[in-house]
Design a protein around this motif. Structure first.
Motif, PDB file in Angstrom:
ATOM      1  N   ASP A  10       0.829  -1.194   0.000  1.00 28.50           N
ATOM      2  CA  ASP A  10       0.000   0.000   0.000  1.00 28.50           C
ATOM      3  C   ASP A  10       0.866   1.248   0.000  1.00 28.50           C
ATOM      4  N   LEU A  11       1.924   1.253   0.838  1.00 28.29           N
ATOM      5  CA  LEU A  11       2.800   2.413   0.906  1.00 28.29           C
ATOM      6  C   LEU A  11       3.541   2.614  -0.401  1.00 28.29           C
ATOM      7  N   ALA A  12       3.944   1.513  -1.038  1.00 24.76           N
ATOM      8  CA  ALA A  12       4.680   1.612  -2.284  1.00 24.76           C
ATOM      9  C   ALA A  12       3.843   2.256  -3.378  1.00 24.76           C
ATOM     10  N   ARG A  13       2.528   2.143  -3.265  1.00 25.76           N
ATOM     11  CA  ARG A  13       1.660   2.716  -4.284  1.00 25.76           C
ATOM     12  C   ARG A  13       1.349   4.186  -4.027  1.00 25.76           C
ATOM     13  N   GLN A  14       1.805   4.729  -2.922  1.00 27.43           N
ATOM     14  CA  GLN A  14       1.540   6.127  -2.633  1.00 27.43           C
ATOM     15  C   GLN A  14       2.170   7.019  -3.699  1.00 27.43           C
ATOM     16  N   LYS A  15       1.361   7.886  -4.249  1.00 25.03           N
ATOM     17  CA  LYS A  15       1.828   8.809  -5.285  1.00 25.03           C
ATOM     18  C   LYS A  15       1.739  10.223  -4.706  1.00 25.03           C
ATOM     19  N   ILE A  16       2.891  10.840  -4.536  1.00 23.47           N
ATOM     20  CA  ILE A  16       2.905  12.140  -3.875  1.00 23.47           C
ATOM     21  C   ILE A  16       3.462  13.229  -4.788  1.00 23.47           C
ATOM     22  N   LEU A  17       2.981  14.441  -4.529  1.00 22.32           N
ATOM     23  CA  LEU A  17       3.531  15.639  -5.146  1.00 22.32           C
ATOM     24  C   LEU A  17       4.293  16.397  -4.071  1.00 22.32           C
ATOM     25  N   VAL A  18       5.548  16.734  -4.351  1.00 24.28           N
ATOM     26  CA  VAL A  18       6.358  17.497  -3.409  1.00 24.28           C
ATOM     27  C   VAL A  18       6.567  18.894  -3.966  1.00 24.28           C
ATOM     28  N   ILE A  19       6.180  19.882  -3.184  1.00 19.65           N
ATOM     29  CA  ILE A  19       6.383  21.284  -3.535  1.00 19.65           C
ATOM     30  C   ILE A  19       7.468  21.829  -2.610  1.00 19.65           C
ATOM     31  N   GLY A  20       8.374  22.606  -3.159  1.00 18.01           N
ATOM     32  CA  GLY A  20       9.523  23.041  -2.369  1.00 18.01           C
ATOM     33  C   GLY A  20      10.603  21.988  -2.333  1.00 18.01           C
ATOM     34  N   ALA A  21      10.663  21.184  -3.372  1.00 21.40           N
ATOM     35  CA  ALA A  21      11.578  20.033  -3.406  1.00 21.40           C
ATOM     36  C   ALA A  21      13.027  20.422  -3.604  1.00 21.40           C
ATOM     37  N   THR A  22      13.299  21.668  -3.989  1.00 24.46           N
ATOM     38  CA  THR A  22      14.681  22.053  -4.260  1.00 24.46           C
ATOM     39  C   THR A  22      15.390  22.646  -3.046  1.00 24.46           C
ATOM     40  N   THR A  25      15.581  20.728   2.957  1.00 22.76           N
ATOM     41  CA  THR A  25      14.696  19.695   3.505  1.00 22.76           C
ATOM     42  C   THR A  25      13.922  19.006   2.392  1.00 22.76           C
ATOM     43  N   GLY A  26      13.472  19.773   1.406  1.00 24.47           N
ATOM     44  CA  GLY A  26      12.707  19.195   0.306  1.00 24.47           C
ATOM     45  C   GLY A  26      13.470  18.126  -0.449  1.00 24.47           C
ATOM     46  N   ARG A  27      14.765  18.344  -0.665  1.00 21.81           N
ATOM     47  CA  ARG A  27      15.573  17.348  -1.371  1.00 21.81           C
ATOM     48  C   ARG A  27      15.671  16.052  -0.573  1.00 21.81           C
ATOM     49  N   LEU A  28      15.754  16.156   0.732  1.00 22.30           N
ATOM     50  CA  LEU A  28      15.803  14.948   1.566  1.00 22.30           C
ATOM     51  C   LEU A  28      14.455  14.243   1.586  1.00 22.30           C
ATOM     52  N   ILE A  29      13.381  15.001   1.533  1.00 21.07           N
ATOM     53  CA  ILE A  29      12.056  14.392   1.445  1.00 21.07           C
ATOM     54  C   ILE A  29      11.947  13.567   0.171  1.00 21.07           C
ATOM     55  N   ALA A  78      -1.404  12.381  -2.358  1.00 20.87           N
ATOM     56  CA  ALA A  78      -1.098  13.292  -1.262  1.00 20.87           C
ATOM     57  C   ALA A  78      -0.102  14.343  -1.724  1.00 20.87           C
ATOM     58  N   VAL A  79      -0.025  15.418  -0.951  1.00 24.40           N
ATOM     59  CA  VAL A  79       0.904  16.505  -1.235  1.00 24.40           C
ATOM     60  C   VAL A  79       1.759  16.768  -0.006  1.00 24.40           C
ATOM     61  N   VAL A  80       3.046  16.963  -0.238  1.00 27.46           N
ATOM     62  CA  VAL A  80       3.953  17.437   0.803  1.00 27.46           C
ATOM     63  C   VAL A  80       4.439  18.816   0.381  1.00 27.46           C
ATOM     64  N   LEU A 205       7.213  12.371   5.935  1.00 25.27           N
ATOM     65  CA  LEU A 205       6.748  11.263   5.094  1.00 25.27           C
ATOM     66  C   LEU A 205       5.879  10.282   5.872  1.00 25.27           C
ATOM     67  N   ASP A 206       6.153  10.116   7.157  1.00 20.91           N
ATOM     68  CA  ASP A 206       5.280   9.267   7.975  1.00 20.91           C
ATOM     69  C   ASP A 206       3.846   9.788   7.978  1.00 20.91           C
ATOM     70  N   GLN A 207       3.690  11.100   7.895  1.00 24.80           N
ATOM     71  CA  GLN A 207       2.355  11.705   7.981  1.00 24.80           C
ATOM     72  C   GLN A 207       1.539  11.532   6.705  1.00 24.80           C
ATOM     73  N   VAL A 208       2.182  11.106   5.637  1.00 22.00           N
ATOM     74  CA  VAL A 208       1.454  10.885   4.381  1.00 22.00           C
ATOM     75  C   VAL A 208       0.404   9.799   4.557  1.00 22.00           C
ATOM     76  N   HIS A 209       0.713   8.813   5.393  1.00 24.87           N
ATOM     77  CA  HIS A 209      -0.212   7.687   5.563  1.00 24.87           C
ATOM     78  C   HIS A 209      -0.676   7.478   6.997  1.00 24.87           C
ATOM     79  N   SER A 210      -0.164   8.268   7.936  1.00 24.54           N
ATOM     80  CA  SER A 210      -0.543   8.107   9.337  1.00 24.54           C
ATOM     81  C   SER A 210      -1.572   9.156   9.739  1.00 24.54           C
TER      82      SER A 210
END
Length: 222
Positions: A10-22, A25-29, A78-80, A205-210
């Motif tokens: 289920d977690l492997a199928r999570q499709k997320i959009l990351v904003i502020g990825a550059t 912290t965003g790069r580590l996410i 989900a969005v981070v 990232l834990d909060q994406v599914h918790s």
């Protein structure tokens, strides 16, 4: 398939959009999300900004543009948001709130409900808990206008009707992750702290599914 494998699938199928990825912290996410098996899409302003984000799907556009955000959200679960802005002692800051307003509208239109948004220690009711140097010197001299916009950003998220978590890291550093931290909403005994960006990325990232912190704004610190 046993229960453990089902959860991992289920977690492997999570499709997320990351904003502020550059950002730092965003790069580590992005890096940690890929390692966890997430399908990661990043929204960046230009192709040059995407250097070092290999493995993620790159979407080019302005995070304040609702039409761009709607396209970037297609097929996401989900969005981070790890949006940040430089210190601004004199100039008003509006990036965080304007981008978040556009994001919330786009998420509603796209039917994406989970939003994990990083703000910071000093936002909302965590103001005044950064310790003497942070509260008396750094905050008023450099961060007052940034945090005024972080407060507007938090208000937009809280009023969004989405499934949100606001994450307020203490002072960030680039030390190795400790893989342990405190997550607090009662700050009565808290007066400043630090935390590694790597640990922030893991918590986010834990909060994406918790649902542990759903609808709340924990301050995280070592």
């Amino acid at each position: 398939m046993n229960a453990v494998n089902t959860v991992q699938s289920d977690l492997a199928r999570q499709k997320i959009l990351v904003i502020g990825a550059t950002g730092g912290t965003g790069r580590l996410i992005v890096k940690q999300a890929l390692a966890r098996g997430f399908a990661v899409r990043v929204l960046v302003r230009s192709p040059a900004k995407a250097s070092g984000l290999e493995g993620a799907e790159v979407f080019i556009g302005d995070a304040r543009d609702e039409a761009v955000l709607r396209k970037a959200l297609e097929g996401r679960d989900a969005v981070v948001s790890a949006l940040g802005t430089p210190v601004s002692p004199f100039k008003e800051v509006t990036l965080l709130s304007s981008a978040t307003k556009a994001l919330v509208n786009a998420m509603k239109a796209a039917g994406v409900s989970r939003l994990v948004c990083i703000t910071g220690m000093g936002a909302g009711d965590s103001a005044g808990h950064g310790g003497l140097a942070f509260d008396r010197l750094i905050f008023p001299a450099l961060l007052r206008k940034v945090y005024a916009d972080k407060n507007r950003q938090e208000a937009i998220v809280k009023d969004s009707g989405l499934d949100w978590v606001l994450v307020r890291p203490s002072v960030l550093n680039d030390k190795p992750a400790r893989h342990e931290m405190r997550a607090l909403t009662d700050l009565s005994g808290f007066h400043g702290g630090t935390i590694a960006r790597a640990d922030v990325a893991s918590f986010v990232l834990d909060q994406v599914h918790s649902n542990t912190w759903l609808g709340r704004a924990p301050l995280i610190s070592w």
